[in-house]
Write an enzyme that holds these catalytic residues in place. Structure first.
Site, PDB file in Angstrom:
ATOM      1  N   LEU A   1       0.998  -1.208  -0.001  1.00  0.00           N
ATOM      2  CA  LEU A   1       0.079  -0.139   0.013  1.00  0.00           C
ATOM      3  C   LEU A   1       1.186   1.195  -0.116  1.00  0.00           C
ATOM      4  O   LEU A   1       1.926   1.381   0.796  1.00  0.00           O
ATOM      5  CB  LEU A   1      -0.908  -0.039   1.223  1.00  0.00           C
ATOM      6  CG  LEU A   1      -2.124  -1.051   1.235  1.00  0.00           C
ATOM      7  CD1 LEU A   1      -2.563  -0.871   2.520  1.00  0.00           C
ATOM      8  CD2 LEU A   1      -3.039  -0.833   0.088  1.00  0.00           C
ATOM      9  N   ASP A   2       0.558   2.186  -0.691  1.00  0.00           N
ATOM     10  CA  ASP A   2       1.271   3.387  -0.891  1.00  0.00           C
ATOM     11  C   ASP A   2       1.289   4.086   0.473  1.00  0.00           C
ATOM     12  O   ASP A   2       0.633   3.862   1.730  1.00  0.00           O
ATOM     13  CB  ASP A   2       0.614   4.569  -1.776  1.00  0.00           C
ATOM     14  CG  ASP A   2       0.658   4.000  -3.237  1.00  0.00           C
ATOM     15  OD1 ASP A   2       1.397   3.117  -3.557  1.00  0.00           O
ATOM     16  OD2 ASP A   2      -0.121   4.434  -4.099  1.00  0.00           O
ATOM     17  N   PHE A   3       2.157   5.022   0.748  1.00  0.00           N
ATOM     18  CA  PHE A   3       2.660   5.655   1.718  1.00  0.00           C
ATOM     19  C   PHE A   3       1.304   6.671   2.323  1.00  0.00           C
ATOM     20  O   PHE A   3       1.150   6.683   3.563  1.00  0.00           O
ATOM     21  CB  PHE A   3       3.773   6.651   1.656  1.00  0.00           C
ATOM     22  CG  PHE A   3       4.291   7.515   2.785  1.00  0.00           C
ATOM     23  CD1 PHE A   3       4.799   6.852   3.843  1.00  0.00           C
ATOM     24  CD2 PHE A   3       3.910   8.870   3.011  1.00  0.00           C
ATOM     25  CE1 PHE A   3       5.115   7.722   4.946  1.00  0.00           C
ATOM     26  CE2 PHE A   3       4.295   9.683   4.097  1.00  0.00           C
ATOM     27  CZ  PHE A   3       4.996   8.990   5.191  1.00  0.00           C
TER      28      PHE A   3
ATOM     29  N   THR B   1      -1.691   5.626   1.637  1.00  0.00           N
ATOM     30  CA  THR B   1      -2.916   4.868   1.366  1.00  0.00           C
ATOM     31  C   THR B   1      -3.202   4.181   2.732  1.00  0.00           C
ATOM     32  O   THR B   1      -2.136   3.574   3.235  1.00  0.00           O
ATOM     33  CB  THR B   1      -2.804   4.092   0.313  1.00  0.00           C
ATOM     34  OG1 THR B   1      -2.525   4.638  -1.023  1.00  0.00           O
ATOM     35  CG2 THR B   1      -3.946   3.078  -0.036  1.00  0.00           C
TER      36      THR B   1
END
Length: 295
Positions: free
Chosen positions: A132-134, A136
Site C-alpha cells: 500500500l502506498d505511503f 494509502t
C-alpha cells in the site's frame, strides 16, 4: 545430472536403524518451496540466493530445483536453518495500515514502517502480501509462509482488491464506463471490475472500486487518467478477507487457523487439542503495538 541424484544424503528419519518406532516419512520437496514455507524469504529471493552460492545443503552449494528431505542440513549465509516437514498451518495477520507508514523493512528517509508494529517471530519473518502506498490506508495482509504469499499475490489467481476512494469531484457516466471498460496506462490496460457511487458532500465524493490485480498506484493513476484526483484511498478487502470495523488504524489481528487453511487451499492439520484450547483459538483478539524503537 539432476541435483537430487548423484549426491549422498544422510539417511532420513524413520529409515535409519535405531530405537523406537520409525517416524513418519516425508517425500522430498524442492528447496525453495521448503524455505519459502518457513518464511526465510520468497521463492524468487531464495532462487537468487542459490544462484549466488549463499545456500548450502549438507555442506555443498545448493542447486536450483534441488529437493531436500528431513535428514538434510540446510544453511543460508552460513547459518543453519531448522527445516521442518511436519504439517503446520501458516500464520496470517490482518493489519490496518494508517497513512504515513511505508511497506518496507527499512527506509533511507527514516519514515515509520509497517513492520515496526508487528509481533516478533521466533523463526522466519513476516512477508507483506502486496503493498500500500505511503498515503494509502487500510487492509494489509502478512504471512510467515512464502508459498502462501505467492499464491495471494500471483496474477493468475486474480484475487479481488476492493477500495474506498474519495475524489475531489464527481464522475460522469462516461468516465464511469471508461474506467470499467479499461484505461490505457503506461504499464498496460487497467480496469475496475466494479465501481459504485457511495455519495458525498461538497467537493468530496466517495466511490467503492474493485480490481483483480495490484499494480503500483494503479487506483490513483486510473482516476488521474480521467482528470480526477484521489484525496483519500483505503483498501477494505483483499480476496475473501474483509477489514473489520473493530480493527482500528495501527491495530492487527491474527486470522484463525481454519480461515488461514481455507485461504491457502490446504486441509487443516489434524491435532488433538482440548476444548479450552479450541475455544481460545476461535476467539479473535485485536492488538495494538507501539512501533519498536519509536516509543
Amino acid at each position: 545430472m539432476p541435483a537430487e541424484q548423484g549426491r549422498e544424503h544422510p539417511p532420513r528419519r524413520g529409515q535409519a536403524a535405531g530405537r523406537g518406532a520409525p517416524q513418519e516419512e516425508h517425500e522430498p520437496e524442492r528447496l525453495q518451496k521448503v524455505l519459502a514455507r518457513l518464511g526465510v524469504g520468497s521463492r524468487r529471493e531464495i532462487e537468487e540466493w542459490v544462484v549466488a552460492g549463499r545456500v548450502t545443503v549438507n555442506g555443498e552449494p545448493a542447486e536450483l530445483g534441488q529437493k531436500i528431505g528431513p535428514g538434510d542440513r540446510v544453511k543460508v549465509n552460513g547459518r543453519l536453518v531448522s527445516v521442518r516437514f511436519t504439517t503446520r498451518a501458516p500464520r496470517v495477520l490482518i493489519y490496518h495500515k494508517p497513512e504515513g507508514e511505508i511497506v518496507s523493512r527499512e527506509d533511507p528517509e527514516g519514515r515509520p514502517t509497517v513492520f515496526e508494529r508487528l509481533p516478533l517471530l521466533r523463526k522466519g519473518r513476516w512477508i507483506a502480501v502486496g503493498r500500500l502506498d505511503f498515503n494509502t490506508s487500510g487492509l494489509l495482509l502478512f504471512t510467515n509462509d512464502g508459498t502462501l504469499a505467492n499464491r495471494l499475490m500471483h496474477p493468475r489467481y486474480e484475487l479481488e482488491r476492493e477500495y474506498a476512494v474519495r475524489l475531489l469531484g464527481e464522475l460522469t457516466d462516461e468516465q464511469i464506463e471508461s474506467l470499467k471498460a479499461g484505461i490505457q496506462l503506461e504499464d498496460g490496460l487497467a480496469r475496475f471490475t466494479d465501481l459504485t457511487d457511495q455519495g458525498g458532500e461538497g467537493s468530496n465524493h466517495w466511490y467503492k472500486v474493485t480490481l483483480s490485480e495490484g499494480r503500483n498506484r494503479e487506483v490513483r493513476r486510473m482516476f488521474e487518467a480521467v482528470g480526477l484526483t484521489v484525496s483519500r484511498l483505503m483498501r477494505v478487502r483483499y480476496g475473501p478477507v474483509t477489514l473489520s470495523p473493530r480493527l482500528k488504524r495501527g491495530m492487527w489481528m491474527e486470522l484463525p487457523e481454519e480461515e488461514v487453511c481455507k485461504l491457502a487451499g490446504v486441509p487443516r492439520p489434524q491435532r488433538q487439542v482440548s476444548a479450552r484450547t479450541a475455544e481460545k483459538e476461535r476467539q479473535v483478539r485485536l492488538h495494538r503495538t507501539a512501533p519498536r524503537g519509536r516509543g
